[in-house]
Design an enzyme around this catalytic site. Structure first.
Site, PDB file in Angstrom:
ATOM      1  N   HIS A   9      26.413  96.159  74.539  1.00 30.42           N
ATOM      2  CA  HIS A   9      26.808  95.685  75.875  1.00 30.42           C
ATOM      3  C   HIS A   9      28.183  96.249  76.285  1.00 30.42           C
ATOM      4  CE1 HIS A   9      27.392  92.965  79.212  1.00 30.42           C
ATOM      5  NE2 HIS A   9      26.324  92.260  78.932  1.00 30.42           N
ATOM      6  N   GLU A  11      24.814  99.782  79.230  1.00 23.03           N
ATOM      7  CA  GLU A  11      24.432  99.138  77.979  1.00 23.03           C
ATOM      8  C   GLU A  11      23.135  99.722  77.426  1.00 23.03           C
ATOM      9  OE1 GLU A  11      23.944  95.010  79.177  1.00 23.03           O
ATOM     10  OE2 GLU A  11      25.530  95.189  80.649  1.00 23.03           O
TER      11      GLU A  11
HETATM   12  C1  BG6 Z   1      23.921  91.682  81.093  1.00 24.09           C
HETATM   13  C2  BG6 Z   1      22.740  90.999  81.693  1.00 24.09           C
HETATM   14  O1  BG6 Z   1      23.515  92.536  80.077  1.00 24.09           O
HETATM   15  O2  BG6 Z   1      24.805  90.709  80.567  1.00 24.09           O
HETATM   16  C3  BG6 Z   1      23.227  90.052  82.771  1.00 24.09           C
HETATM   17  O3  BG6 Z   1      21.824  91.939  82.234  1.00 24.09           O
HETATM   18  C4  BG6 Z   1      24.247  89.079  82.216  1.00 24.09           C
HETATM   19  O4  BG6 Z   1      22.124  89.351  83.327  1.00 24.09           O
HETATM   20  C5  BG6 Z   1      25.362  89.872  81.547  1.00 24.09           C
HETATM   21  O5  BG6 Z   1      24.763  88.298  83.257  1.00 24.09           O
HETATM   22  C6  BG6 Z   1      26.452  89.015  80.925  1.00 24.09           C
HETATM   23  O6  BG6 Z   1      25.921  88.079  80.057  1.00 24.09           O
HETATM   24  P1  BG6 Z   1      26.864  87.024  79.356  1.00 24.09           P
HETATM   25  O7  BG6 Z   1      25.977  86.139  78.539  1.00 24.09           O
HETATM   26  O8  BG6 Z   1      27.831  87.798  78.511  1.00 24.09           O
HETATM   27  O9  BG6 Z   1      27.564  86.287  80.470  1.00 24.09           O
END
Ligand code: BG6
Length: 299
Positions: free
Chosen positions: A165, A273
């Site tokens: 991510h 990501e």
């Molecule tokens: C992304 C998702 O990878 O991560 C989104 O596609 C999400 O939908 C984002 O909002 C952040 O997620 P988190 O759990 O770290 O707030």
């Protein structure tokens, strides 16, 4: 000249003789900093990110495993928290290795069903015998993160998803152009009929971010390039990871996240990501799933 290395049992830092550096938290094996030879930070990290192990880190490179988002319809993972437990577990540092030419460094991290730092939710809600090795390799012009997810129980196959991510730091989101996605099918997670299946137009060949963006692409091209003001900055390539999520929360969603600071920080980041999240990777006992991303600094 050699790689210098510090480890305070919570955070590791490696500096190359050429000046580049990385910092990795044992919590989540989250890369929280990647600097080039001039000391310029390449990753976005929220000023309000929790780095004490109380919450998944907002920024850097959190690792998503074994579920991307939530999967209420998938029996094995339906009760897991969003993005699984790899990012909320304390990993073990397995060791470092330098490459033959001594230009780079590789840091290896491990998390298994027997690791003491495993998020307690994981053991209760995903009772598989797994072993993860996550490697972070810093070279002068690039950062590679790779995962090997092994199933250690012959009697219990599991399904998993994996995603790296990455929060890339940019100067001005309105000047960002992303190439490598033209003609790619994607799932749009934003909009009235979300999730919906769409196809990125072939022309223009670039994606620009002008509002909340949350898309799961299945690119046909090998590389996704992030440019700023016409200058290529990052070239992201993948190994055995079929998908690329592009995410920017934009103003309202950013303001709604307590750990996203400053509020207008969405102007300075874009998440690109690489992952295997379109379906499920079925891992039989004794087998493993492997995947990697390399982010190369270009321009
Ligand atoms: C992304 C998702 O990878 O991560 C989104 O596609 C999400 O939908 C984002 O909002 C952040 O997620 P988190 O759990 O770290 O707030």
């Amino acid at each position: 000249p050699t790689v210098t290395f510090t480890d305070d049992n919570s955070r590791l830092r490696a500096d190359l003789p050429t000046g580049e550096s990385i910092e990795v938290l044992l919590y989540g094996a989250t890369v929280i900093s990647w600097k080039d030879a001039t000391g310029d930070e390449k990753l976005w990290l929220s000023e309000a990110a929790k780095l004490d192990g109380s919450k998944a880190v907002r920024g850097g490179i959190p690792l998503v495993f074994p579920v991307f988002g939530t999967a209420p319809d998938h029996p094995q993972t339906k009760d897991l928290p969003q993005h699984g437990f790899a990012r909320t577990s304390r990993w073990e540092f397995l060791g470092k290795s330098t490459s033959e030419s001594m230009v780079g460094v590789k840091l290896d991290f491990g998390l298994s069903s027997a690791t003491p730092g495993l998020d307690p939710k994981a053991a209760a809600l995903w009772p598989f015998k797994f072993n993860l090795i996550y490697s972070v390799t810093l070279n002068p012009e690039s950062l590679t993160t790779s995962i090997v997810a092994t199933n250690d129980d012959a009697a219990a196959p599991f399904d998993c998803q994996v995603l790296m991510h990455t929060y890339l730091r940019v100067k001005d989101i309105t000047a960002v152009e992303i190439t490598g996605l033209a003609s790619a099918p994607y799932t749009d997670k934003v909009g009235p009929s979300a999730p919906s299946t769409k196809t990125q137009p072939a022309t223009p060949p670039t994606l620009t971010i002008t509002g909340e963006t949350d898309r799961v692409y299945t690119p046909t091209e090998d590389a996704v390039t992030v440019s700023e003001a016409g200058q290529p900055r990052f070239r992201v390539t993948r190994d055995n990871l079929a998908n690329v999520v592009v995410w920017n929360p934009w103003a309202d969603k950013a303001a709604a996240m307590a750990d996203f600071k400053p509020d207008d920080g969405y102007k300075n980041m874009v998440c690109v990501e690489p992952g295997a999240v379109g379906g499920w990777q079925a891992v039989e006992g004794g087998d493993a799933f492997e995947g990697a991303q390399t982010i190369k600094l270009v321009g």
